[in-house]
Design a protein around this motif. Structure first.
Motif, PDB file in Angstrom:
ATOM      1  N   LEU A 257      -5.488   5.136  -5.321  1.00 58.92           N
ATOM      2  CA  LEU A 257      -6.497   4.142  -4.921  1.00 58.92           C
ATOM      3  C   LEU A 257      -5.912   3.057  -4.042  1.00 58.92           C
ATOM      4  O   LEU A 257      -6.541   2.605  -3.084  1.00 58.92           O
ATOM      5  CB  LEU A 257      -7.147   3.536  -6.165  1.00 58.92           C
ATOM      6  CG  LEU A 257      -8.071   4.451  -6.950  1.00 58.92           C
ATOM      7  CD1 LEU A 257      -8.532   3.786  -8.242  1.00 58.92           C
ATOM      8  CD2 LEU A 257      -9.287   4.838  -6.101  1.00 58.92           C
ATOM      9  N   ALA A 258      -4.699   2.626  -4.343  1.00 61.90           N
ATOM     10  CA  ALA A 258      -4.050   1.583  -3.532  1.00 61.90           C
ATOM     11  C   ALA A 258      -3.746   2.105  -2.118  1.00 61.90           C
ATOM     12  O   ALA A 258      -3.883   1.366  -1.139  1.00 61.90           O
ATOM     13  CB  ALA A 258      -2.775   1.109  -4.209  1.00 61.90           C
TER      14      ALA A 258
ATOM     15  N   ILE B 287      -2.763   7.787 -15.066  1.00 61.99           N
ATOM     16  CA  ILE B 287      -3.449   6.553 -14.682  1.00 61.99           C
ATOM     17  C   ILE B 287      -2.667   5.828 -13.593  1.00 61.99           C
ATOM     18  O   ILE B 287      -3.251   5.308 -12.632  1.00 61.99           O
ATOM     19  CB  ILE B 287      -3.672   5.656 -15.912  1.00 61.99           C
ATOM     20  CG1 ILE B 287      -4.716   6.295 -16.822  1.00 61.99           C
ATOM     21  CG2 ILE B 287      -4.093   4.253 -15.507  1.00 61.99           C
ATOM     22  CD1 ILE B 287      -4.853   5.632 -18.172  1.00 61.99           C
ATOM     23  N   VAL B 288      -1.351   5.812 -13.703  1.00 59.81           N
ATOM     24  CA  VAL B 288      -0.518   5.178 -12.675  1.00 59.81           C
ATOM     25  C   VAL B 288      -0.688   5.898 -11.343  1.00 59.81           C
ATOM     26  O   VAL B 288      -0.823   5.261 -10.284  1.00 59.81           O
ATOM     27  CB  VAL B 288       0.963   5.155 -13.111  1.00 59.81           C
ATOM     28  CG1 VAL B 288       1.877   4.755 -11.976  1.00 59.81           C
ATOM     29  CG2 VAL B 288       1.151   4.220 -14.300  1.00 59.81           C
TER      30      VAL B 288
ATOM     31  N   THR C 168      -1.888  14.105  -0.705  1.00 61.88           N
ATOM     32  CA  THR C 168      -1.913  15.473  -1.217  1.00 61.88           C
ATOM     33  C   THR C 168      -0.860  15.659  -2.300  1.00 61.88           C
ATOM     34  O   THR C 168      -1.142  16.261  -3.346  1.00 61.88           O
ATOM     35  CB  THR C 168      -1.670  16.480  -0.069  1.00 61.88           C
ATOM     36  OG1 THR C 168      -2.609  16.234   0.969  1.00 61.88           O
ATOM     37  CG2 THR C 168      -1.797  17.899  -0.565  1.00 61.88           C
ATOM     38  N   PHE C 169       0.327  15.132  -2.077  1.00 63.53           N
ATOM     39  CA  PHE C 169       1.383  15.218  -3.079  1.00 63.53           C
ATOM     40  C   PHE C 169       0.976  14.514  -4.366  1.00 63.53           C
ATOM     41  O   PHE C 169       1.175  15.033  -5.468  1.00 63.53           O
ATOM     42  CB  PHE C 169       2.682  14.621  -2.521  1.00 63.53           C
ATOM     43  CG  PHE C 169       3.774  14.522  -3.547  1.00 63.53           C
ATOM     44  CD1 PHE C 169       4.429  15.660  -3.998  1.00 63.53           C
ATOM     45  CD2 PHE C 169       4.129  13.287  -4.084  1.00 63.53           C
ATOM     46  CE1 PHE C 169       5.429  15.568  -4.955  1.00 63.53           C
ATOM     47  CE2 PHE C 169       5.123  13.186  -5.034  1.00 63.53           C
ATOM     48  CZ  PHE C 169       5.776  14.335  -5.477  1.00 63.53           C
ATOM     49  N   LEU C 170       0.397  13.333  -4.244  1.00 61.71           N
ATOM     50  CA  LEU C 170      -0.017  12.585  -5.428  1.00 61.71           C
ATOM     51  C   LEU C 170      -1.141  13.297  -6.185  1.00 61.71           C
ATOM     52  O   LEU C 170      -1.186  13.269  -7.414  1.00 61.71           O
ATOM     53  CB  LEU C 170      -0.443  11.173  -5.039  1.00 61.71           C
ATOM     54  CG  LEU C 170       0.694  10.244  -4.618  1.00 61.71           C
ATOM     55  CD1 LEU C 170       0.139   8.918  -4.120  1.00 61.71           C
ATOM     56  CD2 LEU C 170       1.665  10.022  -5.756  1.00 61.71           C
TER      57      LEU C 170
END
Length: 76
Positions: free
Chosen positions: A72-73, A65-66, A3-5
């Motif tokens: 995704l990781a 993008i990072v 959620t933070f990301l």
């Protein structure tokens, strides 16, 4: 954590759009000044702002993008 990301990603996307819009506005002002005066010398401030905003756009896109790669990781 996800959620933070996602919130960070939304913020970076907003900053990217903001930088893009400011860069385009600076470009349009530069073009307008060039057309009105017939000289390219008076538009240096707007050109510098345009370059700064476009560089900021690239930075924010790279960071987004990072963050997507991290999301995704984590999700796998």
């Amino acid at each position: 954590m996800t959620t933070f990301l996602i919130l960070v990603l939304v913020l970076l996307v907003a900053l990217t759009v903001f930088s893009l819009v400011r860069g385009v506005v600076a470009f349009l002002k530069t073009t307008k000044v060039d057309l009105e005066t017939g000289k390219g010398e008076t538009a240096t401030d707007m050109q510098l702002l345009q370059n700064k905003m476009m560089f900021n756009r690239i930075k924010y896109q790279a960071l987004a993008i990072v963050v997507v790669a991290i999301i995704l990781a984590i999700s796998q």
